[in-house]
Each structure stands twice: as structure tokens, then as C-alpha cells.
Design an enzyme around this catalytic site. Structure first.
Site, PDB file in Angstrom:
ATOM      1  N   ASN A 169     -18.489  17.696  70.570  1.00 60.26           N
ATOM      2  CA  ASN A 169     -18.063  16.941  69.861  1.00 60.26           C
ATOM      3  C   ASN A 169     -17.474  15.393  70.184  1.00 60.26           C
ATOM      4  O   ASN A 169     -17.848  15.532  71.138  1.00 60.26           O
ATOM      5  CB  ASN A 169     -16.984  18.316  70.468  1.00 60.26           C
ATOM      6  CG  ASN A 169     -15.870  17.738  70.348  1.00 60.26           C
ATOM      7  OD1 ASN A 169     -15.636  15.733  69.507  1.00 60.26           O
ATOM      8  ND2 ASN A 169     -14.616  17.832  71.009  1.00 60.26           N
ATOM      9  N   GLY A 204     -12.097  19.995  57.079  1.00 60.39           N
ATOM     10  CA  GLY A 204     -11.177  18.861  56.860  1.00 60.39           C
ATOM     11  C   GLY A 204     -10.175  19.138  55.119  1.00 60.39           C
ATOM     12  O   GLY A 204     -10.487  19.036  54.333  1.00 60.39           O
ATOM     13  N   CYS A 234     -13.783  13.752  69.124  1.00 64.59           N
ATOM     14  CA  CYS A 234     -12.184  13.858  69.661  1.00 64.59           C
ATOM     15  C   CYS A 234     -11.842  13.003  69.902  1.00 64.59           C
ATOM     16  O   CYS A 234     -12.099  11.575  70.892  1.00 64.59           O
ATOM     17  CB  CYS A 234     -12.435  14.274  70.967  1.00 64.59           C
ATOM     18  SG  CYS A 234     -10.795  15.495  71.651  1.00 64.59           S
ATOM     19  N   VAL A 274      -3.566  16.772  71.965  1.00 61.44           N
ATOM     20  CA  VAL A 274      -4.119  18.329  72.580  1.00 61.44           C
ATOM     21  C   VAL A 274      -4.428  17.567  73.577  1.00 61.44           C
ATOM     22  O   VAL A 274      -4.601  17.740  75.175  1.00 61.44           O
ATOM     23  CB  VAL A 274      -4.399  19.507  71.971  1.00 61.44           C
ATOM     24  CG1 VAL A 274      -4.722  20.310  72.981  1.00 61.44           C
ATOM     25  CG2 VAL A 274      -3.797  20.126  71.335  1.00 61.44           C
ATOM     26  N   GLY A 291      -9.792  24.940  59.584  1.00 59.60           N
ATOM     27  CA  GLY A 291      -8.703  24.441  61.034  1.00 59.60           C
ATOM     28  C   GLY A 291      -7.326  24.279  60.765  1.00 59.60           C
ATOM     29  O   GLY A 291      -6.668  25.768  60.870  1.00 59.60           O
ATOM     30  N   ILE A 297     -15.569  17.227  59.315  1.00 63.18           N
ATOM     31  CA  ILE A 297     -14.962  16.043  60.080  1.00 63.18           C
ATOM     32  C   ILE A 297     -14.203  16.012  61.181  1.00 63.18           C
ATOM     33  O   ILE A 297     -13.658  17.313  60.801  1.00 63.18           O
ATOM     34  CB  ILE A 297     -14.061  14.853  59.731  1.00 63.18           C
ATOM     35  CG1 ILE A 297     -12.884  15.247  58.692  1.00 63.18           C
ATOM     36  CG2 ILE A 297     -15.110  13.731  58.513  1.00 63.18           C
ATOM     37  CD1 ILE A 297     -12.216  14.588  58.135  1.00 63.18           C
ATOM     38  N   ASN A 298     -13.880  16.064  62.061  1.00 61.68           N
ATOM     39  CA  ASN A 298     -12.997  15.937  62.995  1.00 61.68           C
ATOM     40  C   ASN A 298     -11.807  14.919  62.644  1.00 61.68           C
ATOM     41  O   ASN A 298     -12.011  14.370  61.629  1.00 61.68           O
ATOM     42  CB  ASN A 298     -13.412  14.991  64.306  1.00 61.68           C
ATOM     43  CG  ASN A 298     -12.713  15.997  65.925  1.00 61.68           C
ATOM     44  OD1 ASN A 298     -11.649  16.109  65.899  1.00 61.68           O
ATOM     45  ND2 ASN A 298     -13.978  16.418  67.290  1.00 61.68           N
ATOM     46  N   LEU A 327      -7.986  18.451  74.496  1.00 60.16           N
ATOM     47  CA  LEU A 327      -8.719  18.926  75.045  1.00 60.16           C
ATOM     48  C   LEU A 327      -8.316  19.995  76.641  1.00 60.16           C
ATOM     49  O   LEU A 327      -9.666  20.266  76.876  1.00 60.16           O
ATOM     50  CB  LEU A 327     -10.655  18.315  76.009  1.00 60.16           C
ATOM     51  CG  LEU A 327     -11.013  17.514  74.678  1.00 60.16           C
ATOM     52  CD1 LEU A 327     -12.707  16.780  75.182  1.00 60.16           C
ATOM     53  CD2 LEU A 327     -11.429  18.707  73.618  1.00 60.16           C
TER      54      LEU A 327
HETATM   55  C1  LIG Z   1      -5.062  21.378  67.163  1.00 61.20           C
HETATM   56  C2  LIG Z   1      -5.860  21.036  67.199  1.00 61.20           C
HETATM   57  C3  LIG Z   1      -7.101  21.118  68.627  1.00 61.20           C
HETATM   58  C4  LIG Z   1      -8.613  20.262  67.925  1.00 61.20           C
HETATM   59  N1  LIG Z   1      -9.014  21.130  69.358  1.00 61.20           N
HETATM   60  C5  LIG Z   1     -10.482  20.203  68.782  1.00 61.20           C
HETATM   61  C6  LIG Z   1     -11.646  20.362  69.948  1.00 61.20           C
HETATM   62  O1  LIG Z   1     -11.308  20.538  70.770  1.00 61.20           O
HETATM   63  N2  LIG Z   1     -13.042  19.770  69.560  1.00 61.20           N
HETATM   64  C7  LIG Z   1     -13.468  19.630  68.297  1.00 61.20           C
HETATM   65  O2  LIG Z   1     -14.381  18.921  67.695  1.00 61.20           O
HETATM   66  N3  LIG Z   1     -12.117  19.591  67.454  1.00 61.20           N
HETATM   67  C8  LIG Z   1     -10.831  19.861  67.148  1.00 61.20           C
HETATM   68  N4  LIG Z   1      -9.729  19.694  66.525  1.00 61.20           N
HETATM   69  C9  LIG Z   1     -10.293  19.058  65.055  1.00 61.20           C
HETATM   70  C10 LIG Z   1     -10.738  20.622  64.632  1.00 61.20           C
HETATM   71  O3  LIG Z   1     -11.260  21.211  64.801  1.00 61.20           O
HETATM   72  C11 LIG Z   1     -10.739  20.144  62.956  1.00 61.20           C
HETATM   73  O4  LIG Z   1     -12.116  19.127  63.149  1.00 61.20           O
HETATM   74  C12 LIG Z   1      -9.862  19.035  62.291  1.00 61.20           C
HETATM   75  O5  LIG Z   1      -8.825  20.053  62.340  1.00 61.20           O
HETATM   76  C13 LIG Z   1     -10.008  18.783  60.801  1.00 61.20           C
HETATM   77  O6  LIG Z   1      -9.684  20.585  59.916  1.00 61.20           O
HETATM   78  P1  LIG Z   1      -8.878  20.624  59.787  1.00 61.20           P
HETATM   79  O7  LIG Z   1      -8.452  20.241  58.662  1.00 61.20           O
HETATM   80  O8  LIG Z   1      -9.057  21.716  58.327  1.00 61.20           O
HETATM   81  O9  LIG Z   1      -7.966  21.647  60.394  1.00 61.20           O
HETATM   82  C14 LIG Z   1      -8.769  20.502  66.860  1.00 61.20           C
HETATM   83  C15 LIG Z   1      -7.659  20.097  65.478  1.00 61.20           C
HETATM   84  C16 LIG Z   1      -6.550  20.624  65.944  1.00 61.20           C
HETATM   85  C17 LIG Z   1      -5.431  20.454  64.700  1.00 61.20           C
END
Ligand SMILES: Cc1cc2nc3c(=O)[nH]c(=O)nc-3n(C[C@H](O)[C@H](O)[C@H](O)COP(=O)(O)O)c2cc1C
Ligand SMILES: Cc1cc2nc3c(=O)[nH]c(=O)nc-3n(C[C@H](O)[C@H](O)[C@H](O)COP(=O)(O)OP(=O)(O)OC[C@H]3O[C@@H](n4cnc5c(N)ncnc54)[C@H](O)[C@@H]3O)c2cc1C
Ligand SMILES: Cc1cc2nc3c(=O)[nH]c(=O)nc-3n(C[C@H](O)[C@H](O)[C@H](O)COP(=O)(O)OP(=O)(O)OC[C@H]3O[C@@H](n4cnc5c(N)ncnc54)[C@H](O)[C@@H]3O)c2cc1C
Ligand SMILES: Cc1cc2nc3c(=O)[nH]c(=O)nc-3n(C[C@H](O)[C@H](O)[C@H](O)COP(=O)(O)O)c2cc1C
Ligand code: FES
Ligand code: FES
Lengths: 304, 256, 304, 256
Positions: free
Chosen positions: C127, C243, C130, C71, C265, C191-192, C73
Site C-alpha cells: 500500500n 473503486g 494511503c 481511519v 470495498g 485504485i486506492n 491505518l
Molecule cells: C474504511 C476504509 C478503510 C480502508 N483502509 C485501507 C487500507 O488499510 N489499505 C489500503 O490499501 N486501502 C484501504 N482502503 C481503500 C480500499 O481498499 C479501496 O482501495 C478503496 O476503498 C476503493 O474501493 P471501493 O470504492 O470499492 O471501496 C480503505 C477504504 C475504506 C473505505
């Protein structure tokens, strides 16, 4: 007729499909299912200077589209390998590589020296990336200086193809790849397993006896593919890609990203014939895309 | 020789809320020789979260009809989907795997099963009978509703039962059954498969009475063919693979 | 009645279930499906000083039990957030955290300063991880000195709860966690996404416009859980784990590994009601395990 | 208002080797109002490798019977499994999503579909007819075997066809059909859904003749509800979400 052969430095592979260490035993385990001679190569079990009993049971946890293992390099040791296993498998008409592990640089060196004497072993895969042993293993592969140190030391004594297997548990795998290239590696293979963990929510205990273990299987493919791509952009030596490869398309993706050959690991457990199916699938792909050599795929990713 | 074959489900019979018997028809190729105690690694497609094959004992074999039966207990994601497969659907198996039970050096045998551990004992019983040995079964469950296929075992030999809640047979665990409480056991070999605590007690009992006890372990497996070294059990000779050196071990050989 | 509340330093959460930035919009997107007020907290979209258009399409690739996103940001920028979005969501009876991103330390600082003024925003999630932006982003989170630098600078101006979101694309996440703890973070979240890649074997092109992207979803859970466990063994400040969490059991596993709260997420995409189902599932778990407070789970892993 | 509901498959009719029509029965709750061009995010369980929901257009709605129809083309893992679902099985959907087609400011309309892009046009045609506008359909496929549900479209209005191989209707692409080759088109609005190259040609055509052209994009989606920002299309106002600002856009609004 399409040409499936590739060259990994001095190694000639009849096709780019090898098997990953620790997932294919010594090849014998799969003889009932496939013709071992048809493979591009096999990388046998992680072998150490002394025999190892490995970690306690349980050593395995299933995860979403993957698995964790904590085998911990259980193996008979290099002497036993040379005495009783090597004679049984040396007739395989394929490249047999030994995956060499150790806790100290000296152990790596001594093991490699012994394997250097084996006529039918054209190369070793130096495992500096096993996350499942307390000493050595991954520690070597997660710091650039120590990766260089162990590679140089082994290079001094090992005269055939030296492939170094990299750990994905690092900030920059490309940097470490460059390091071992400089230290004399003939090729790099990646990725070893990612350090992971599983917990049983109900017993509130870790699933593995070692708490953490190594993640492999389809789940890790996107990460492995990215690392192969990064390394391909950093080094000149050939790359052997692996991590979750389960189909011909997967293998082709790794080659497009820059791999000269691939290793198949966990997918062997799900279908013991998968390696042959992947070889056949690559052939069909080349035919239907009217390419006459698999070498055209290597690094062939189109990024405009 | 091990094989990987597709089988067709020709019947799916629910025994209890948890247990199902699947009858699988082999294709053209004749069934290989299968030893009692051997197992298959079964692929379960379409079960979310199931990635690896699942080991299941060969419950019964009919060489004439080219059929294999599996007795499946629903315990999780994979077994839940497997037991819902419709008649006509395909099941892919790697088989026959592992070392099975040995023939005894005595005619006095007791086959002790708990939970889904009863599965291999039917085929074992059939094999023993063919070899002139009358099997006797001792089956332990939590409650009578979990007793499965008693009629099939009954056809082969005497069936004794214990239930934890006393709803059938002797109340308690298998070890509480009268057949195990005599001064001198009237059997020389114990064959067992079931929960590890049960098998450990039987192993101790066998030690004490100087009997042979063959146990079948249900360790978690990834490959089933000796390649991954995930399924090990500690033995007198170090770690051995349950899938190739077992699943059946002499209890004295294990470091229990 | 079981007590589901947890404390993240000064933040009081009615339950440990929050939503992960970038997967839950500003909460409004989910109003038709769940009662937003029932959540422990929501972390809104990554917000930057200036508006950003993000990366080109395609931005998404499905992977085995996971997804890659690129994406980059895309967001309206902090001023627009304050003017038009904040007034719409500030009534939520839950903790609204803003995920703050930037390309330079100054940008982070300026954005945090502006958000500091918002009465109904009790904290930010910084963050520094990213993987989908060319400048800044993950670069801050993969080196300890820069992670410390940006955390300290923001700490100087930001007076409320400062949560720092860590990158998993590092050799030692525990080391970076300790660094930001020292620099004044009130909590860490992890985790991110993991840097990954997808290729279309047939077109021979990358699937994402940016070639690489961030991996999330069930596939990454074992890695995330391991990292939470490692960080829990390294820092004293509370941890927010995420995560791949897709069920109450998953959430409980993260808490057992040491997380005080969790973020959900990608699972929101698969079931928009999942957060509430997880809250209910945690409640049932506590009841059936006869525990009266969810706080008993935190770090409760039994390792003998 | 968006909902997440389980539906029961009450019929599964194969149209061609690729296309299936699923009729889904809603539960107790009355169907919400659905606009033509809106879609559902369909959960496909038991399809190995399928993790996310799949966006599928609402092909038809019967408010009296409380039924929704989907027209599904098998293109990959998920659609292959969805089309194999037996009558009686459940399908979970998040719906109705996105902005649909607008009513025209003229009675002269042409609905142009290609591939699975014909799906939303049936419901759109029904809606137009209810509003006193006679829809005319122009449907393009590779070959006649891929023409689906022509009878249903025929009930609503005139149906014109092009096939690339000439096996039915006019040989060529939709743009080669006589209705599009006249000096002055006899329609003022084009509604279209199908492959992007086709829609781009139509958009250009509409520009040239100063018509309104509403296109429905099939961008890849993760959430379908505006939360992930994965599905964007570049517009005059910057990147917009296909799932919430679309999938239907005025072609002039897109930065094509
Ligand atoms: C489509 C999408 C957009 C995301 N955008 C951000 C973001 O803007 N800032 C951020 O810190 N993490 C972002 N993330 C990361 C998520 O917040 C999260 O850390 C990551 O997806 C792991 O968790 P999950 O496996 O439950 O999704 C994004 C994840 C996804 C899938
Ligand atoms: C040699 C052998 C023979 C077996 N024979 C039978 C049989 O005839 N009938 C039968 O019903 N079961 C048998 N089992 C047990 C059976 O393999 C497991 O019950 C099954 O794998 C669970 O899969 P699941 O997806 O349903 O469970 P999961 O959802 O994966 O897990 C549910 C529970 O089952 C346990 N489990 C998961 N995988 C395994 C595994 N590979 N082995 C053992 N336990 C596991 C988990 O720890 C968990 O507690 C046998 C196991 C072995 C090793
Ligand atoms: C708003 C909208 C409405 C749609 N309506 C219909 C419809 O009514 N009928 C119909 O048959 N199809 C429709 N589609 C397309 C449909 O979503 C995809 O064909 C489907 O998601 C493919 O899933 P799969 O698992 O079968 O394919 P995969 O195995 O995932 O992939 C196969 C091929 O499909 C493409 N694809 C994968 N996911 C998507 C996706 N989310 N969107 C578009 N293409 C994708 C891949 O790039 C690949 O080329 C619509 C798409 C959108 C965005
Ligand atoms: C059970 C098991 C044992 C392994 N043992 C070794 C080993 O001894 N040496 C080694 O270098 N890698 C070992 N690996 C890692 C694999 O060789 C491979 O790098 C990894 O599994 C990723 O590939 P995959 O996803 O295709 O399995 C092992 C992996 C598994 C699953
Ligand atoms: S399960 Fe792999 S060695 Fe036994
Ligand atoms: S698909 Fe998530 S915003 Fe459109």
C-alpha cells in the site's frame, strides 16, 4: 439586509454565484426559468479561435450521482461569437466571462486578444483543463511549465480579469495554482472535470465515442472541495470553486474552504432554477447565522 | 416559452408488462401550447442511480382538464421507478421542449411507430385530425403483448399492425406491411418515432419514393434545453442539438 | 459450466472477486453472512510494523454515492497479526493477501520480510497510496522514483506475489504503474481512495478529524475504470481493479477495461453479501453471453 | 450470529412531529436472540443522498409475533424517508449488532434517556423487568411535544420527566431532576443513551457517587460490523469500535 456581494480582484459580483462553462450555454437557454441579471456572473461556453464540431455522439454517460461528458468544445468560434452571440447577450446585467480554449498557445492568445476588445466582457476564464480534446486542453493544465507558459502569454495581451481554470487530474493542484498566480493570473477557478470512463457491460463497448470523458456532478464534490482547500492554502489570488455544487450548503462549504465565488455546472441540468435557489439559500443561511456579509464565509473554516 | 412545473399523478394505468400511461394534472397555471413531438424532461426522485432527468414525449394533452399523458416504457432504473409512482404523487417536469412535427403539405400521411416511439404519435394524430387530416397509424412491435393503447389510436384513424412473431397483424417489421409494399405509396408524408434502424429504413424508403419523412430521435440527453451539447445529431449543417433543433428532423436533413 | 478462475501471476484465484483492504476486516467479520472460502481472495487490513491507533474520531463522512474515511491505518501491527490473527484465519480456502503499509522504506521491508514467512499468505499488497497518514503512505505512491524505490526494496526480500497498490491522486497513474512493473511488482492493484474533504456548513468545521480523507464508493467508479484502462494500456503485469464496484456489471466493466481480478470495498458495507452476489452475477453474465471462461472478459473492451 | 433479513413494515405510527415507531415483521426464520442495547443497520432505499446504512437501536422485540420495533427520530435525509415508508413496504436490516447493556448487580437502577436515546431503553426496561428488576425511567426532552411513548415506558415502571422549557415534569436537564439531586442516590446503576453531553454529565455523576454507568454511544458508522474502523471511541485499551465493542460501554472504560 445581508450583503451578498463579493470581489474577484477587479470584478464586482452582486453575489458569489456564477454558472460554469459548458453547462449554461450563453445564458439564453435559461431565460425562461430564471432572471439572468440576478446571477453573480455567467461563464459562457468554451470558445476557440476557430469553430469546432466537437466529438461524435454519444457524448454523455450518467454515473452514480454524476455524469461524463465528451462534448469536446463544440462551439461557433470566437468570430461568430463576437458577431452574433455577443450582441444578443451583452445587455445582461451580470459579469459575462468567456471560457477560452485552444490547441496551441497562439490560439489562446489570439482568442483572448479578440475578446479583450469586447466592452461588456470583463474577464475570461482560461480553460487549460478540458479533458475532451485531443490536442491542448488538459495537456496545458497538467504540467506546471506549460500552465505557466500559456498563462503568461495570454496575460501579455489580455488586460482585464484573467481567471485560469485548473485541471483536477494532477498530483498537486496547489503547485499549478501557484505557477499560474506567478504568471499573472488574477484568479483561479477549479475544478474542471475529472477524467473518467464508462463501459456498457452488455455491448462490451465504451459508452462515449471518445472512450474517456469528463466527470462532473455531485459525485466529485468531495474532491473539488479538497482541491479548493489546498489551493486556498497556497495562493493569495481569489479562488472560484466548483465541482458538484447542488445546494446553498454546498456553495457555502466551498466558500468556507477558501473560495470567493462559486460556479454551478451540472446541477443546472437537474434544476434550471438551481442558481437562484442557491443565492436565496445563501441569503437565508447568513440571516439565520446572523452574519451580515457573505464575505465573512470566505476561508472561514474553523480548524481549531 | 419553457416551464418547470410540478404535476400530480391522477392515474397510473398499466398497459402491458412494460408500458404504463401516466396522467398528470397541472397546477393552477394554464398549460402552455404544446406541439406534437415535443417532450418533457422528467425528474425521477428516489430512483437509486438516477441523477439526470429523463426525456419523455408528450403522449397526449387535454387542455380542458389541464392534463398531460405520458406513455412510459420500463427499460431501466428511472422508468422502472416512474411507473411505480402512486396516484397523488408529484412529478416535476421541464416542458414543453424541442421542435415537434410539422403539419404536412398533403392530406395523405402515415404515422409509423415502434416500441415507445408510438408515444408522440397519439398527440400528433389528434393534432392532424383537428387540422382536417385523417391520420393512419402503422405500429410495429415484437409481439402482440407489447401493443399498447390501440383503442386510443383507433379513435383517431385506421390502425395497422406488424409483429415480429406474427402474433398480431402482419408478421415482420413495419417495412414488411402491405401498406409499404405497393408500387406507389398512398401517402406523401411519413411521421415516425421508434428504434433508429426502423427509422433509417423508413428514411431510405421515403427517399426512394420521394416522400417527406419526419423522424423523431431519442438521443441521450443531459439538459434537454440546448445547454450541454450532449445530444447532437449530425446534419447537413453540422452537429445539431436533438433537444432544441429536434427531436423531430426531416430525414433528409440528417447525415444518416 | 463456466470457468470463473483467473491467474494473477503465480496466484490462482477460483474467481476474480477479492475484497479490498480496510473494508473487510480479516474476513471474520463477514463469516455470518457469506462463505469466505468462496471468494477469489481477501486482502486484509493495512498492516504496519508497529501497532497504530489511527486517527481521531470522526473518521467517516457520507458523500453523494460515496464516503470519505480517515481511519489512518489503525491496526495491531505485524507481530500481533502473526501471533493472534493469522492462526485464526489461515484455514480460509482462499488467497489471503496482507496489505502492507509503512512510513519508511525500512518499515515496509521489515513488515514484508515477516509476512514472507507465513505459509498461508501467498502474497502482499503493497500500500503506497494511503492518503490518511501523515508520513509515508500516499507520498510513496505519488512520485515515480519513490514508488520504484519502495517496490524494489520490498522485492528484494519478498519472495511471493508482490502486488503494488497505486494511488489515483496523480497526474499519470500509467507512468507509476510502469515504474513499479520495472521495479519487480508481480501485479498492480488500483485504485486506492481519492483525496477528498467534507465540511459541515452549519458548524463551519471539517467533518473529519483530519480535515481531508479518502473517497471511495460508487461515486469514484468512472475515475477508477479510466485508470484501469490507462494502466492496462501501459503495463504487461496483471491488474486488479477496484473503486466503487457494486454489482457484477461493474466488475465486468473493470475486467473489460483490462483487470484480471477485482476488489470489492465500500460496497461490502452496504450489503455484506455483495461479493457472493457479484460472483453469481458474473457467472450468469457469462452463461447468458455464452462465454465459457471469465478470462475472455479480460481486456475485452471493443473499441472498433 | 448476525443476520441480514428483509422485514415488512406492519405499522407506522407517528408519535410527534419528529418521532415515528415502525413495527417490522420478520419473515419465516425465527428472530435471533437480541440483547437490549443492540442495534440494526437499516438500509434506506430511495432516499437521495443516502448511500450507507443507518444504525438504529432495537426499540422493542416481540418474539411471539416475530416483530421488532424501531423508534426513529427524523433528523436528516435517511430518517425522513424511512419514516415515510408505507405499511407493507420492505426494510432490509443487518442485525442484531453490537454489545448491549449488562444486567446489573443491584436491583436499584435508573434508565436515563434523551432524544432518540430513549429508543433502546424500552427493550432494556422489559428485559430488566423479566429479570425481576423494576426499571425506573428518567426521560429528558426539550419540550413536552417531544415526549414519546410514555405509556409504553409506564407499563414497565415509574417514569420521570424533565423538559428544558418546563412544559412537562421538572424544568431543566435530566441532571436537574430531584431524583439526581439527593445526597445519596437511591440507585446503583445508571443506564443511559442520548446526547453525549448528557451522558458525560451522568458519567461524572456516577463517578462522584461511585455508581456503575453504562452509556450507549451514537457514533457515526459505515459498516456496523467491525470491518471499517470508522466508529471508534477512545477507551482505556485504545481505540475500540463502537459497533462491536459497543455501542454500550461502561463509562469508566471510556477516555472521556
Ligand atoms: C474504511 C476504509 C478503510 C480502508 N483502509 C485501507 C487500507 O488499510 N489499505 C489500503 O490499501 N486501502 C484501504 N482502503 C481503500 C480500499 O481498499 C479501496 O482501495 C478503496 O476503498 C476503493 O474501493 P471501493 O470504492 O470499492 O471501496 C480503505 C477504504 C475504506 C473505505
Ligand atoms: C426526445 C425523447 C423522447 C422520448 N420519449 C419517450 C416516451 O415517450 N416514452 C418512453 O418510454 N421513452 C421515451 N424516450 C426514451 C427514454 O428517455 C429512455 O427510455 C429513458 O431515459 C431511460 O431511462 P431509464 O433510467 O429507465 O434507463 P437507464 O437505466 O438509464 O438505461 C436503460 C437503457 O435506456 C437507455 N437510455 C438511458 N437514458 C436514455 C436517454 N436519456 N434517452 C434514451 N435512452 C436512454 C440506456 O442506454 C440503456 O440502454 C424518449 C427519449 C427522448 C430523447
Ligand atoms: C448504535 C446507534 C443506535 C442508534 N439508535 C437510534 C434510534 O433508535 N433512533 C434514532 O432515531 N436514531 C438512532 N441513532 C442515530 C441515527 O443513526 C441517526 O440519526 C441517523 O443515522 C441519521 O441519518 P439521516 O440520514 O436521517 O441523517 P443525515 O442526513 O445523514 O444527517 C443528519 C444529522 O444526523 C447525523 N448523523 C448522520 N449519520 C449518523 C449516524 N450514522 N449516526 C449518528 N448520527 C448520524 C449527522 O451528523 C447530521 O447531524 C443511532 C445511532 C447509533 C450509532
Ligand atoms: C456538458 C459539459 C460541458 C462542459 N464544457 C466545458 C467547457 O467548455 N469549458 C470548461 O472550462 N469547462 C467545461 N465543463 C466543465 C464545467 O464547467 C465544470 O468545471 C465541471 O462540470 C465541474 O462542475 P459541476 O460538477 O458543477 O458540473 C463542462 C461540463 C459539462 C458537464
Ligand atoms: S440535451 Fe443538452 S443540449 Fe441537448
Ligand atoms: S462502523 Fe465499521 S467498524 Fe464500526
Amino acid at each position: 439586509m445581508v450583503d451578498l456581494s463579493v470581489k474577484l480582484g477587479s470584478l464586482e459580483l452582486k453575489n458569489p454565484v456564477m454558472t460554469a462553462s459548458g453547462t449554461f450555454g450563453y445564458g439564453e437557454e435559461y431565460e425562461d426559468f430564471i432572471d439572468i441579471h440576478s446571477l453573480g456572473g455567467i461563464v459562457v461556453k468554451g470558445t476557440t479561435l476557430h469553430p469546432r464540431q466537437g466529438n461524435d455522439y454519444p457524448r454523455m454517460a450518467e454515473t452514480p450521482m454524476g455524469m461524463l461528458n465528451a462534448v469536446g468544445l463544440q462551439n461557433v468560434g470566437v468570430d461568430q461569437f463576437i458577431q452574433s452571440i455577443y450582441p444578443r447577450i451583452k445587455h445582461y446585467k451580470t459579469n459575462i466571462l468567456v471560457n477560452v480554449s485552444g490547441s496551441t498557445v497562439e490560439e489562446y492568445v489570439e482568442t483572448a486578444e479578440k475578446i479583450n476588445e469586447l466592452e461588456s466582457i470583463p474577464g475570461i476564464e482560461l480553460n487549460i483543463s478540458c479533458p475532451n480534446v485531443k490536442e491542448g486542453g488538459m495537456a496545458f493544465g497538467t504540467s506546471c511549465p506549460s500552465a505557466i507558459a500559456v498563462t503568461s502569454a495570454v496575460r501579455d495581451v489580455y488586460k482585464k480579469h484573467l481567471m485560469v481554470k485548473l485541471s483536477p487530474n494532477v498530483t498537486s493542484i496547489a503547485e499549478i495554482a501557484k505557477g499560474v498566480e506567478g504568471a499573472g493570473a488574477d484568479s483561479v477557478s477549479l475544478i474542471n472535470t475529472l477524467l473518467g470512463m464508462a463501459i456498457d457491460a452488455h455491448s462490451r463497448r465504451p459508452v462515449l465515442s471518445t472512450i474517456t470523458g469528463g466527470l462532473s456532478g455531485a459525485a466529485v464534490k468531495p474532491i473539488a472541495l479538497r482541491m479548493v482547500w489546498q489551493v486556498a492554502n497556497a495562493v493569495k489570488i481569489p479562488i472560484v470553486g466548483m465541482g458538484g455544487i447542488s445546494s446553498a450548503e454546498d456553495a457555502i462549504e466551498f466558500m468556507l474552504a477558501g473560495a470567493t465565488a462559486v460556479e454551478i455546472g451540472t446541477a443546472n441540468f437537474i434544476d434550471p432554477r438551481i442558481t437562484i435557489q442557491i443565492i436565496d439559500g445563501i441569503r437565508s443561511y447568513l440571516e439565520s447565522h446572523q452574519m451580515n456579509s457573505v464575505q465573512n464565509l470566505i476561508g472561514g473554516l474553523i480548524t481549531e | 416559452m419553457k416551464y418547470i412545473h410540478d404535476f400530480t399523478i391522477v392515474s397510473n394505468e398499466r398497459q402491458t408488462t412494460d408500458f404504463v400511461v401516466l396522467t398528470l394534472q397541472a397546477g393552477e397555471a394554464p398549460l402552455p401550447e404544446i406541439h406534437p413531438g415535443q417532450f418533457a424532461e422528467v425528474r425521477i426522485d428516489g430512483a437509486p442511480g438516477v441523477y439526470l432527468r429523463r426525456p419523455l414525449s408528450i403522449h397526449d394533452v387535454d387542455y380542458d382538464k389541464q392534463q398531460i399523458k405520458l406513455l412510459v416504457q420500463e427499460v431501466g432504473k428511472g422508468t422502472k421507478i416512474l411507473t411505480q409512482q402512486a396516484v397523488g404523487s408529484m412529478v416535476n417536469m421541464v416542458y414543453p421542449l424541442g421542435k415537434g412535427y410539422d403539419l404536412p403539405d398533403s392530406k395523405r400521411v402515415l404515422l409509423v411507430g415502434g416500441g415507445c416511439g408510438v408515444a408522440p404519435l397519439l398527440f400528433l394524430g389528434r393534432h392532424l385530425k383537428k387540422n382536417g387530416i385523417s391520420p393512419r397509424f402503422l405500429i410495429g412491435t415484437r409481439t402482440s403483448a407489447n401493443l399498447v393503447r390501440l383503442e386510443a389510436y383507433n379513435e383517431l384513424g385506421e390502425v395497422m399492425v406488424t409483429t415480429e412473431d406474427g402474433s398480431a397483424g402482419t408478421k415482420g417489421y413495419v417495412i414488411n406491411h402491405p401498406v409499404m409494399r405497393t408500387e406507389e405509396p398512398d401517402f406523401d408524408w411519413i411521421y415516425t418515432c421508434g428504434p433508429e434502424p426502423m427509422m433509417k429504413i423508413l428514411a431510405k424508403y421515403a427517399d426512394h419514393h420521394d416522400l417527406t419523412c419526419q423522424v423523431s430521435l431519442e438521443n441521450h440527453m443531459a439538459c434537454g434545453i440546448g445547454a450541454c451539447l450532449c445530444c447532437i445529431a449530425p446534419t447537413k449543417d453540422g452537429n445539431k442539438c436533438t433537444c432544441t433543433d429536434g427531436p423531430v428532423f426531416d430525414s433528409k436533413y440528417l447525415q444518416w
